[in-house]
Design a protein around this motif. Structure first.
Motif, PDB file in Angstrom:
ATOM      1  N   HIS A  15      61.548  45.299  33.097  1.00 36.75           N
ATOM      2  CA  HIS A  15      62.006  43.925  33.303  1.00 36.75           C
ATOM      3  C   HIS A  15      61.050  42.863  32.753  1.00 36.75           C
ATOM      4  CE1 HIS A  15      64.534  46.133  36.168  1.00 36.75           C
ATOM      5  NE2 HIS A  15      65.360  45.097  36.108  1.00 36.75           N
ATOM      6  N   PHE A  16      59.832  43.272  32.416  1.00 38.19           N
ATOM      7  CA  PHE A  16      58.867  42.297  31.905  1.00 38.19           C
ATOM      8  C   PHE A  16      58.152  42.872  30.686  1.00 38.19           C
ATOM      9  CE2 PHE A  16      59.193  41.689  36.495  1.00 38.19           C
ATOM     10  CZ  PHE A  16      59.535  40.335  36.568  1.00 38.19           C
ATOM     11  N   SER A  17      57.776  41.995  29.766  1.00 37.27           N
ATOM     12  CA  SER A  17      57.036  42.444  28.586  1.00 37.27           C
ATOM     13  C   SER A  17      55.592  42.740  28.963  1.00 37.27           C
ATOM     14  CB  SER A  17      57.060  41.362  27.502  1.00 37.27           C
ATOM     15  OG  SER A  17      56.297  40.235  27.901  1.00 37.27           O
ATOM     16  N   GLU A  18      54.923  43.488  28.119  1.00 36.76           N
ATOM     17  CA  GLU A  18      53.516  43.800  28.380  1.00 36.76           C
ATOM     18  C   GLU A  18      52.683  42.526  28.406  1.00 36.76           C
ATOM     19  OE1 GLU A  18      51.027  47.405  26.910  1.00 36.76           O
ATOM     20  OE2 GLU A  18      50.680  45.765  25.476  1.00 36.76           O
ATOM     21  N   PHE A  19      53.000  41.588  27.535  1.00 36.67           N
ATOM     22  CA  PHE A  19      52.277  40.314  27.513  1.00 36.67           C
ATOM     23  C   PHE A  19      52.428  39.584  28.839  1.00 36.67           C
ATOM     24  CE2 PHE A  19      52.383  35.694  26.804  1.00 36.67           C
ATOM     25  CZ  PHE A  19      51.093  35.489  26.337  1.00 36.67           C
ATOM     26  N   LEU A  21      53.109  40.874  31.797  1.00 34.18           N
ATOM     27  CA  LEU A  21      52.418  41.615  32.857  1.00 34.18           C
ATOM     28  C   LEU A  21      50.898  41.461  32.753  1.00 34.18           C
ATOM     29  CD1 LEU A  21      54.509  44.919  32.848  1.00 34.18           C
ATOM     30  CD2 LEU A  21      54.536  43.139  34.603  1.00 34.18           C
ATOM     31  N   ALA A  22      50.381  41.559  31.520  1.00 37.07           N
ATOM     32  CA  ALA A  22      48.938  41.528  31.318  1.00 37.07           C
ATOM     33  C   ALA A  22      48.341  40.140  31.509  1.00 37.07           C
ATOM     34  CB  ALA A  22      48.590  42.045  29.930  1.00 37.07           C
ATOM     35  N   THR A  23      49.141  39.106  31.413  1.00 39.50           N
ATOM     36  CA  THR A  23      48.636  37.739  31.535  1.00 39.50           C
ATOM     37  C   THR A  23      49.080  37.096  32.862  1.00 39.50           C
ATOM     38  OG1 THR A  23      50.533  36.942  30.244  1.00 39.50           O
ATOM     39  CG2 THR A  23      48.479  37.393  29.058  1.00 39.50           C
ATOM     40  N   SER A  98      50.531  49.747  28.749  1.00 40.95           N
ATOM     41  CA  SER A  98      51.213  49.645  30.037  1.00 40.95           C
ATOM     42  C   SER A  98      52.323  50.682  30.199  1.00 40.95           C
ATOM     43  CB  SER A  98      51.806  48.245  30.205  1.00 40.95           C
ATOM     44  OG  SER A  98      52.735  47.977  29.163  1.00 40.95           O
ATOM     45  N   SER A  99      52.502  51.512  29.208  1.00 36.71           N
ATOM     46  CA  SER A  99      53.611  52.465  29.207  1.00 36.71           C
ATOM     47  C   SER A  99      53.373  53.625  30.177  1.00 36.71           C
ATOM     48  CB  SER A  99      53.819  53.019  27.796  1.00 36.71           C
ATOM     49  OG  SER A  99      52.626  53.639  27.327  1.00 36.71           O
ATOM     50  N   LEU A 100      54.438  54.339  30.497  1.00 38.47           N
ATOM     51  CA  LEU A 100      54.343  55.574  31.274  1.00 38.47           C
ATOM     52  C   LEU A 100      54.035  56.732  30.345  1.00 38.47           C
ATOM     53  CD1 LEU A 100      57.360  55.123  33.726  1.00 38.47           C
ATOM     54  CD2 LEU A 100      54.929  55.141  34.334  1.00 38.47           C
ATOM     55  N   PRO A 101      53.392  57.798  30.796  1.00 36.80           N
ATOM     56  CA  PRO A 101      52.977  58.029  32.189  1.00 36.80           C
ATOM     57  C   PRO A 101      51.719  57.242  32.548  1.00 36.80           C
ATOM     58  CG  PRO A 101      52.233  59.839  30.831  1.00 36.80           C
ATOM     59  CD  PRO A 101      53.054  58.946  29.931  1.00 36.80           C
ATOM     60  N   PRO A 178      41.757  50.355  28.829  1.00 41.86           N
ATOM     61  CA  PRO A 178      42.410  51.089  29.913  1.00 41.86           C
ATOM     62  C   PRO A 178      43.910  50.859  29.977  1.00 41.86           C
ATOM     63  CG  PRO A 178      41.584  49.035  30.773  1.00 41.86           C
ATOM     64  CD  PRO A 178      41.201  49.075  29.314  1.00 41.86           C
ATOM     65  N   HIS A 179      44.542  51.630  30.829  1.00 39.31           N
ATOM     66  CA  HIS A 179      45.924  51.344  31.193  1.00 39.31           C
ATOM     67  C   HIS A 179      45.916  50.093  32.053  1.00 39.31           C
ATOM     68  CE1 HIS A 179      49.962  51.822  32.876  1.00 39.31           C
ATOM     69  NE2 HIS A 179      50.193  52.696  31.913  1.00 39.31           N
ATOM     70  N   LEU A 180      46.982  49.298  31.966  1.00 36.95           N
ATOM     71  CA  LEU A 180      47.060  48.071  32.743  1.00 36.95           C
ATOM     72  C   LEU A 180      46.974  48.348  34.242  1.00 36.95           C
ATOM     73  CD1 LEU A 180      47.452  44.996  32.746  1.00 36.95           C
ATOM     74  CD2 LEU A 180      49.929  45.388  32.740  1.00 36.95           C
ATOM     75  N   PHE A 181      47.483  49.473  34.679  1.00 41.42           N
ATOM     76  CA  PHE A 181      47.402  49.847  36.091  1.00 41.42           C
ATOM     77  C   PHE A 181      45.945  49.972  36.529  1.00 41.42           C
ATOM     78  CE2 PHE A 181      47.137  53.030  39.485  1.00 41.42           C
ATOM     79  CZ  PHE A 181      48.063  52.536  40.399  1.00 41.42           C
ATOM     80  N   THR A 182      45.120  50.596  35.693  1.00 39.83           N
ATOM     81  CA  THR A 182      43.692  50.738  35.982  1.00 39.83           C
ATOM     82  C   THR A 182      43.012  49.387  35.995  1.00 39.83           C
ATOM     83  OG1 THR A 182      43.726  52.883  34.846  1.00 39.83           O
ATOM     84  CG2 THR A 182      41.561  51.929  35.308  1.00 39.83           C
TER      85      THR A 182
END
Length: 265
Positions: A15-19, A21-23, A98-101, A178-182
């Motif tokens: 539902h959201f772009s990486e940009f 989410l990251a910002t 930000s992608s899975l896994p 890193p992954h965005l989750f980290t």
């Protein structure tokens, strides 16, 4: 639990772009964690709740607390958010994804440990430099306006200091990509740590009572209440740098005297 986290993450990246989410996502998470963890110490101070655990008996005025909050909102919107927006291409270039896994928990833990170690090293030297005469007078003295800190004062600082010491927090993630989750988890832990260190309260359940080399509120409170040329205690989370370079001698001397006095009563 892992499948639930991945399902939630799938919803976010769908539902959201990486940009975004990251910002904006990073900014909103930071603000939520920061204010939710920092506001209770204001309530404790005003109400007298947990007064026996308060490190200093002095209390900030309501006006001083409100000034801090308003200035923080201004700095966060006008400094932190633009920096997040501008720095996204750099993080993307360094490998942010930000992608899975989602990364394996061992990768997450090892990266965050690395971030803490590196941040402690970089922050120590940056903070120590800020205590030189000119930089303290023109930059770092803003942060030390509050000799009796409370949680939200952890990020109350001159814009130049926000950028200067903020580098210590982001250099680790920038190096590892890193992954965005980290990255979010690291940010949450770092915010909780600095808010606790500035809380002004040392509880029986404070992390410094359980984690070796963890500084915490008692360690950092000393830094705020002593003259800037003699304060020492420059470390961020873990205090190994102050121990190595002997910049915690004043604090250790005070604690030793307190222990002796306590035994005499």
């Amino acid at each position: 639990m892992a499948s639930l986290i991945e399902s939630c993450w799938l919803y976010l990246i769908t539902h959201f772009s990486e940009f975004q989410l990251a910002t904006v996502g990073t900014f909103l998470i930071h603000e939520s964690v920061f204010f939710l963890s920092g506001l209770p110490s204001i309530y404790f101070e005003r109400s007298g709740l947990f007064s026996k655990y308060k490190i200093q008996k002095k209390a900030n005025t309501s006006e001083a607390q409100e000034k801090c909050i308003l200035r923080l909102i201004l700095y966060h919107v006008c400094v932190n958010l633009p920096v997040m927006l501008i720095s996204y291409p750099t993080f993307r270039f360094m490998g942010l994804r930000s992608s899975l896994p989602l990364p394996h928990w061992t990768v997450i833990v090892s990266q965050i440990i690395f971030y803490f170690i590196l941040e402690d090293f970089v922050f120590y030297w940056g903070h120590r430099i800020l205590h030189t005469k000119w930089l303290y007078k023109h930059v770092h003295s803003v942060h030390h306006e509050y000799a009796t800190p409370f949680g939200l004062t952890s990020e109350y600082a001159h814009p130049a200091e926000i950028l200067f010491l903020g580098f210590a927090t982001v250099v680790g993630p920038a190096l590892t990509g890193p992954h965005l989750f980290t990255l979010w988890l690291w940010m949450i832990l770092r915010v909780l740590e600095t808010v606790e260190a500035h809380s002004g309260y040392h509880f029986p359940w404070s992390p410094s009572n359980f984690l070796p080399l963890y500084g915490g509120a008692d360690f950092h409170d000393y830094h705020h209440r002593v003259l800037y040329t003699k304060s020492g205690n420059y470390s961020s989370t873990f205090i190994y740098m102050d121990w190595l370079f002997g910049t915690d001698k004043g604090y250790r001397k005070i604690k030793a005297l307190e222990e002796v006095e306590g035994k005499n009563y």
